[in-house]
Write an enzyme that holds these catalytic residues in place. Structure first.
Site, mmCIF file in Angstrom:
data_model
loop_
_atom_site.group_PDB
_atom_site.id
_atom_site.type_symbol
_atom_site.label_atom_id
_atom_site.label_comp_id
_atom_site.label_asym_id
_atom_site.label_seq_id
_atom_site.Cartn_x
_atom_site.Cartn_y
_atom_site.Cartn_z
ATOM 1 N N SER A 35 57.573 -42.961 37.007
ATOM 2 C CA SER A 35 57.179 -42.996 35.588
ATOM 3 C C SER A 35 57.931 -44.097 34.848
ATOM 4 O O SER A 35 57.366 -44.839 34.049
ATOM 5 C CB SER A 35 57.514 -41.659 34.919
ATOM 6 O OG SER A 35 56.688 -40.657 35.421
ATOM 7 N N GLY B 263 46.788 -42.775 37.997
ATOM 8 C CA GLY B 263 46.413 -42.262 36.680
ATOM 9 C C GLY B 263 47.332 -42.798 35.594
ATOM 10 O O GLY B 263 46.901 -43.077 34.470
ATOM 11 N N ARG C 161 39.112 -38.276 37.689
ATOM 12 C CA ARG C 161 40.120 -37.689 36.794
ATOM 13 C C ARG C 161 39.737 -37.860 35.321
ATOM 14 O O ARG C 161 39.165 -38.876 34.933
ATOM 15 C CB ARG C 161 41.498 -38.288 37.114
ATOM 16 C CG ARG C 161 41.894 -37.912 38.545
ATOM 17 C CD ARG C 161 43.249 -38.389 38.910
ATOM 18 N NE ARG C 161 44.283 -37.757 38.113
ATOM 19 C CZ ARG C 161 45.551 -38.129 38.138
ATOM 20 N NH1 ARG C 161 45.928 -39.124 38.913
ATOM 21 N NH2 ARG C 161 46.435 -37.518 37.396
ATOM 22 N N SER D 156 50.679 -33.815 27.682
ATOM 23 C CA SER D 156 50.582 -34.906 28.654
ATOM 24 C C SER D 156 51.387 -36.108 28.187
ATOM 25 O O SER D 156 51.126 -36.683 27.127
ATOM 26 C CB SER D 156 49.119 -35.315 28.839
ATOM 27 O OG SER D 156 49.057 -36.605 29.432
ATOM 28 N N ASP E 200 55.046 -32.173 38.362
ATOM 29 C CA ASP E 200 54.873 -32.848 39.656
ATOM 30 C C ASP E 200 55.647 -32.142 40.770
ATOM 31 O O ASP E 200 55.453 -32.453 41.951
ATOM 32 C CB ASP E 200 55.323 -34.316 39.556
ATOM 33 C CG ASP E 200 54.367 -35.128 38.693
ATOM 34 O OD1 ASP E 200 53.221 -34.691 38.487
ATOM 35 O OD2 ASP E 200 54.766 -36.202 38.211
ATOM 36 N N ARG F 73 45.649 -29.819 43.232
ATOM 37 C CA ARG F 73 46.857 -29.436 43.987
ATOM 38 C C ARG F 73 46.993 -27.928 44.157
ATOM 39 O O ARG F 73 47.788 -27.476 44.985
ATOM 40 C CB ARG F 73 48.116 -30.013 43.319
ATOM 41 C CG ARG F 73 48.249 -31.497 43.533
ATOM 42 C CD ARG F 73 49.523 -32.067 42.951
ATOM 43 N NE ARG F 73 49.569 -33.505 43.215
ATOM 44 C CZ ARG F 73 50.243 -34.382 42.493
ATOM 45 N NH1 ARG F 73 50.956 -33.978 41.457
ATOM 46 N NH2 ARG F 73 50.215 -35.657 42.798
#
Ligand code: S3P
Length: 440
Positions: A24, A95, A123, A170, A318, A349
């Site tokens: 990130s 993404g 997505r 997000s 994650d 997932r």
């Protein structure tokens, strides 16, 4: 043939190991370095497939990005000097690249198309399209049943600031709005339903932006003049997570993971593992004005099940796949509530982990309730056995199932593992250096 790993139950894992730079943060270093006027230099950048997509995107705009080992040098004349790219920008599997660049490009006076691979093309992008349109950018994608999917066409330009309450927690959406706001004239404010990683805010502030959090709101005063800096990217806690859990569940293990980012918006996994009874210590803590970091030391521990939900979820989003593996090794029941965002990651997932761990004999199931949304329940302590399992092209599923294989009786084969280069190039070699039996 697709690349695969063969994993066998392993003896104690040991040693001090480095993990690659934070994914990130690496994306943000490249973006913010390209926004700055002058030369930004960063060490320990993650040179994974995903981050290379972001680098390539800025090269297509005429920004000079030079790599030497894991050091990146970005020489830019600032946003005004960027040129319209000659063709579409391929975000690959990333993404983060697509969503963050949507915000960046919303402020640029040209048209650009952002494409992605088959997984990224499935997505949801409405979450970024909505606020960016409210800021005045034109954002179009493939529309299906009210959702917006890539490829995205963005026609940016004169955008205005926005006060926006995000419906989903997000960091990618928050960052897209902040990057657009950094090019608008006035105060842009974003409200998060739950706190998410704040690397964009931290790095923008470090590079001179007036950006502040008050309660659930983040406020930024635009336009931002970004200053170039010298940076060292911390190790990625989301990559260290696989080794941390391995060190906890393989009997007799003792591992130290060096120089890992421990930003409090990212350490939910550590909080939960401690609640599960993990013997885990942060040592050599350092915080030089930017991202906090530490060595993470773990010793094999008897874990017990926990209930996790609410505001902790975005903080370990994650790490949920590897937490499911820890839960298999724990005694008692683990319940993970409100984990629906896992359905829109590189793969679903919930499905990939329930399928993989079930094949290995785990007692894991997914349900949906009105009150808690998607819920994953694991009854720990059931012995795992080797099986042939599939990553479904998802890097975190691949690495989580590999760690589960260390515990299983017999051999485990994880199929389709090339995707691991998305976030953790050299994962198998690092795991082998810890003492694990993993063969590519
Ligand atoms: C990321 C934010 C999270 C995370 C992803 C990286 C980021 O996604 O899952 O791996 O760098 O901002 P969301 O913003 O979709 O939660």
């Amino acid at each position: 043939m697709l690349a695969e790993w063969m994993i066998r139950p392993s003896g104690p894992l040991r040693g001090r190991h480095a993990v690659p730079g934070d994914k990130s943060i690496s994306h943000r270093v490249i973006i913010i370095g390209a926004m700055a006027r002058g030369t930004t230099r960063a060490r320990h950048l993650l040179l994974s497939e995903d981050c290379r997509r972001t680098i390539k995107a800025f090269r297509a705009l005429g920004v000079r990005v030079a790599l030497s080992g894991d050091t990146v040098t970005i020489a830019s004349q600032g946003i005004e000097a960027w040129q319209a790219p000659a063709g579409p920008i391929d975000c690959g599997n990333s993404g983060t690249t697509m969503r963050l660049l949507s915000g960046v490009f919303a402020g640029c006076p040209w048209r650009v198309m952002l494409t992605g691979d088959a997984s990224l093309s499935r997505r949801p992008m409405r979450r970024v399209a909505v606020p960016l349109r409210l800021m005045g950018a034109r954002v179009a994608g493939r529309v299906r049943r009210g959702e917006v999917y890539p490829p995205l066409r963005i026609h940016g330009g004169a955008i205005h600031p926005l006060r926006y309450a995000m419906p989903v927690a997000s960091a990618q959406v928050k960052s897209a709005v902040l990057f657009a706001g950094a090019q608008a004239d006035g105060v842009t404010a974003v409200r998060e339903p739950q706190p998410t990683r704040d690397h964009t805010e931290g790095l923008l502030r470090f590079c001179g932006a007036a950006i502040r959090r008050r309660g659930a709101w983040v406020r930024l005063i635009g336009p931002v003049r970004v200053r170039p800096r010298r940076l060292v990217v911390p190790g990625d806690l989301s990559s260290a997570a696989f080794l941390i859990v391995a060190g906890l569940i393989v009997p007799g293990s003792h591992l130290v993971l060096q120089d890992v980012g421990v930003n409090p918006t990212r350490t939910g996994l550590l909080t939960v593992l401690r609640r599960m009874g993990a013997r885990l210590r942060l040592c050599a803590r350092a915080a030089h004005g930017w991202e906090p970091r530490a060595d993470v030391e773990v010793s094999a521990s008897a874990l017990r099940g926990v209930a996790v939900g609410g505001a902790l979820i975005p903080n370990l989003i994650d790490e949920l796949p590897i937490l499911m593996v820890a839960a298999c090794a724990a005694s008692g029941r683990t319940v993970l509530r409100g984990v629906g965002e896992l359905r829109v990651k590189e793969t679903d997932r919930i499905e990939s982990m329930v399928a993989g761990l079930s094949r290995m004999g785990a007692a894991i199931r997914a349900t949906r309730t009105r009150a808690s949304g998607d819920v994953v329940t694991i009854d720990g302590g059931v012995p795992l056995h080797g099986a042939i399992v599939d990553s479904r092209g998802d890097h975190r599923t691949a690495m989580s199932l590999a760690i589960a294989g260390l515990l299983a009786r017999g051999a485990t084969r994880v199929r389709d593992v090339a995707c691991v280069d998305t976030s953790f190039p050299g994962f198998a070699a690092t795991l082998r250096a810890c003492g694990a039996l993993i063969k590519a």
